[in-house]
Design an enzyme around this catalytic site. Structure first.
Site, PDB file in Angstrom:
ATOM      1  N   CYS A  78       0.841  -1.195   0.000  1.00 60.42           N
ATOM      2  CA  CYS A  78       0.000   0.000   0.000  1.00 60.42           C
ATOM      3  C   CYS A  78       0.877   1.247   0.000  1.00 60.42           C
ATOM      4  O   CYS A  78       1.781   1.368   0.833  1.00 60.42           O
ATOM      5  CB  CYS A  78      -0.903   0.007   1.230  1.00 60.42           C
ATOM      6  SG  CYS A  78      -1.964   1.467   1.348  1.00 60.42           S
TER       7      CYS A  78
ATOM      8  N   CYS B 253      -7.512   0.098  -0.752  1.00 56.10           N
ATOM      9  CA  CYS B 253      -6.967  -0.501   0.474  1.00 56.10           C
ATOM     10  C   CYS B 253      -6.667  -1.966   0.189  1.00 56.10           C
ATOM     11  O   CYS B 253      -7.600  -2.779   0.063  1.00 56.10           O
ATOM     12  CB  CYS B 253      -7.953  -0.353   1.624  1.00 56.10           C
ATOM     13  SG  CYS B 253      -7.417  -1.148   3.155  1.00 56.10           S
TER      14      CYS B 253
ATOM     15  N   GLN C 229     -16.900 -10.752  13.024  1.00 63.07           N
ATOM     16  CA  GLN C 229     -15.480 -10.800  12.695  1.00 63.07           C
ATOM     17  C   GLN C 229     -15.218 -10.239  11.292  1.00 63.07           C
ATOM     18  O   GLN C 229     -15.967 -10.518  10.350  1.00 63.07           O
ATOM     19  CB  GLN C 229     -14.957 -12.238  12.774  1.00 63.07           C
ATOM     20  CG  GLN C 229     -14.973 -12.817  14.171  1.00 63.07           C
ATOM     21  CD  GLN C 229     -13.928 -12.199  15.077  1.00 63.07           C
ATOM     22  OE1 GLN C 229     -12.960 -11.593  14.614  1.00 63.07           O
ATOM     23  NE2 GLN C 229     -14.111 -12.359  16.378  1.00 63.07           N
TER      24      GLN C 229
ATOM     25  N   ASP D 292     -16.147 -13.448  25.248  1.00 61.85           N
ATOM     26  CA  ASP D 292     -15.466 -12.749  24.148  1.00 61.85           C
ATOM     27  C   ASP D 292     -15.599 -11.252  24.399  1.00 61.85           C
ATOM     28  O   ASP D 292     -16.368 -10.563  23.723  1.00 61.85           O
ATOM     29  CB  ASP D 292     -16.094 -13.157  22.816  1.00 61.85           C
ATOM     30  CG  ASP D 292     -15.368 -12.585  21.610  1.00 61.85           C
ATOM     31  OD1 ASP D 292     -14.331 -11.914  21.796  1.00 61.85           O
ATOM     32  OD2 ASP D 292     -15.843 -12.799  20.476  1.00 61.85           O
TER      33      ASP D 292
ATOM     34  N   CYS E 158      -9.011 -10.326  21.677  1.00 60.40           N
ATOM     35  CA  CYS E 158      -8.369  -9.641  20.555  1.00 60.40           C
ATOM     36  C   CYS E 158      -7.205  -8.769  21.012  1.00 60.40           C
ATOM     37  O   CYS E 158      -6.577  -8.104  20.183  1.00 60.40           O
ATOM     38  CB  CYS E 158      -9.381  -8.811  19.770  1.00 60.40           C
ATOM     39  SG  CYS E 158     -10.201  -7.530  20.738  1.00 60.40           S
TER      40      CYS E 158
END
Length: 384
Positions: free
Chosen positions: A74, A159, A216, A313, A340
């Protein structure tokens, strides 16, 4: 001490640290350096200095490159550019190795554990995986992403980590200035711009996911995590189980299959739209009860039967002591913690240790290639 902001100097780069940077030292201070790799000799430019023992910098010249350095795919993944990706200048294999190092370091420093875990690759490769994105527009209405630790918008033409049907549907257009644009592509290849319900597929079920609810971003993540939870749950028909921070109900569905109609699954979610979607998505499973509210408040009310297993979670900040203590008070045999953020995971694992639970198993997944983020799934059981 005068500010080092804008100062340039040569530095030898040390180990990776949590947050997408590496550690260097200069004149007695720690320098957190982005856009570099361990072992490199670089010229850095200080981008943030609030005094004290450390500052932040970008590597603006690479004098001695790592053999694992590559050209970022990128054009704005460079110093002063987009802050979304941290490791586009590293091979995918090194990215996973760096994340594994960070995970081990966090567990050692915050939980006192010596654990070595490989970060596993998900299918599809390092590009084109991101199915959900939130862009910000500048004063002219051009969409982009923010620079690192800044409100400055970096306009983009595309992107590379975003899936077809997401960012490519937003760029090249003018949007309301100084606002945000959310875009997602779902399992039916339908693009959603702004608030709308997406249709996703995982764990052999179809899911309605409202715009306010979490799902997700990696297209294979939900299925993989559901498989891990199913393998580790160890449930029998008639058992009780909890799914905390349940979102639209993914893990609750796995637990419900295991406990059967004679069992009980308590699912808790604080986002009203997600809780409603969970109730709709799991309406065919009468053993599932959905509670809307903050997890700590719902648990304080003393819900349901004592669970054999608890799946949680939590958001990036982790569950925290109150939730951990509330779980331990019901004495489940096992806890499956989906995280995460490795630091939050390590802190909560340490708290579970004070409640008589130890880490039994751990897997980590490179669910966010090119960034410093990863997903971890930890199995905790009663201390033997």
């Amino acid at each position: 001490m005068s500010s080092w902001l804008g100062r340039r100097f040569q530095a030898t780069v040390g180990p990776v640290a949590h947050g997408g940077h590496c550690v260097a030292r200069h004149e007695g201070r720690v320098v957190f350096v982005r856009h570099t790799l361990p072992g490199e000799e670089v010229v850095v430019e200080v981008t943030e200095d609030r005094g004290g023992s450390y500052c932040r910098a970008d590597a603006v010249q690479i004098l001695s490159p790592s053999p694992d350095r590559v050209t970022p795919p990128c054009p704005v993944a460079v110093p002063g550019g987009c802050g979304g990706c941290d490791f586009q200048h590293a091979t995918p294999a090194l990215q996973r190795s760096l994340k594994a190092t960070v995970l081990s370091e966090q567990l050692s420093r915050l939980a006192g554990l010596s654990v070595s875990v490989a970060v596993e690759e998900l299918p599809g490769g390092p590009l084109g995986w991101r199915t959900r994105a939130r862009l910000t527009t500048d004063a002219s209405g051009r969409p982009g992403f923010r620079a690192h630790r800044s409100h400055r918008v970096i306009p983009i033409d595309g992107c590379p980590i975003s899936a077809p049907g997401t960012v490519d549907q937003v760029v090249g257009q003018t949007w309301p200035p100084n606002s945000s644009v959310t875009v997602a592509v779902d399992a039916t290849a339908t693009t959603h711009i702004g608030p709308s319900a997406a249709e996703e597929s995982a764990a052999r079920r179809t899911w309605q996911v409202p715009a306010e609810a979490f799902w997700q971003a990696h297209p294979d993540a939900a299925d993989v995590y559901a498989e891990v939870v199913a393998a580790w749950a160890g449930l029998s028909p008639g058992n009780a189980a909890w799914d905390l921070y349940c979102g639209v109900g993914l893990f609750a569905s796995v637990l419900a299959t295991a406990v059967g109609t004679a069992g009980e699954v308590i699912a808790v979610e604080s986002t009203p739209a997600a809780a409603r979607a969970a109730a709709d998505n799991l309406s065919d499973l009468p053993q599932v009860r959905i509670f809307e509210g903050r997890v700590e408040a719902v648990l304080a009310a003393g819900i349901g039967r004592a669970p054999a297993i608890v799946v949680l979670d939590p958001p990036r900040t982790g569950a925290g002591r109150k939730v951990v203590e509330a779980i331990a008070a019901r004495a489940p045999e096992r806890v499956i913690y989906v995280a995460c953020d490795p630091a939050a995971l390590a802190r909560d694992v340490a708290t579970f240790a004070t409640q008589g639970y130890e880490l039994k198993n751990l897997r980590a997944f490179d669910a966010f290639p090119m960034t410093h983020h990863m997903e971890c799934i930890a199995l905790l059981g009663k201390t033997t």
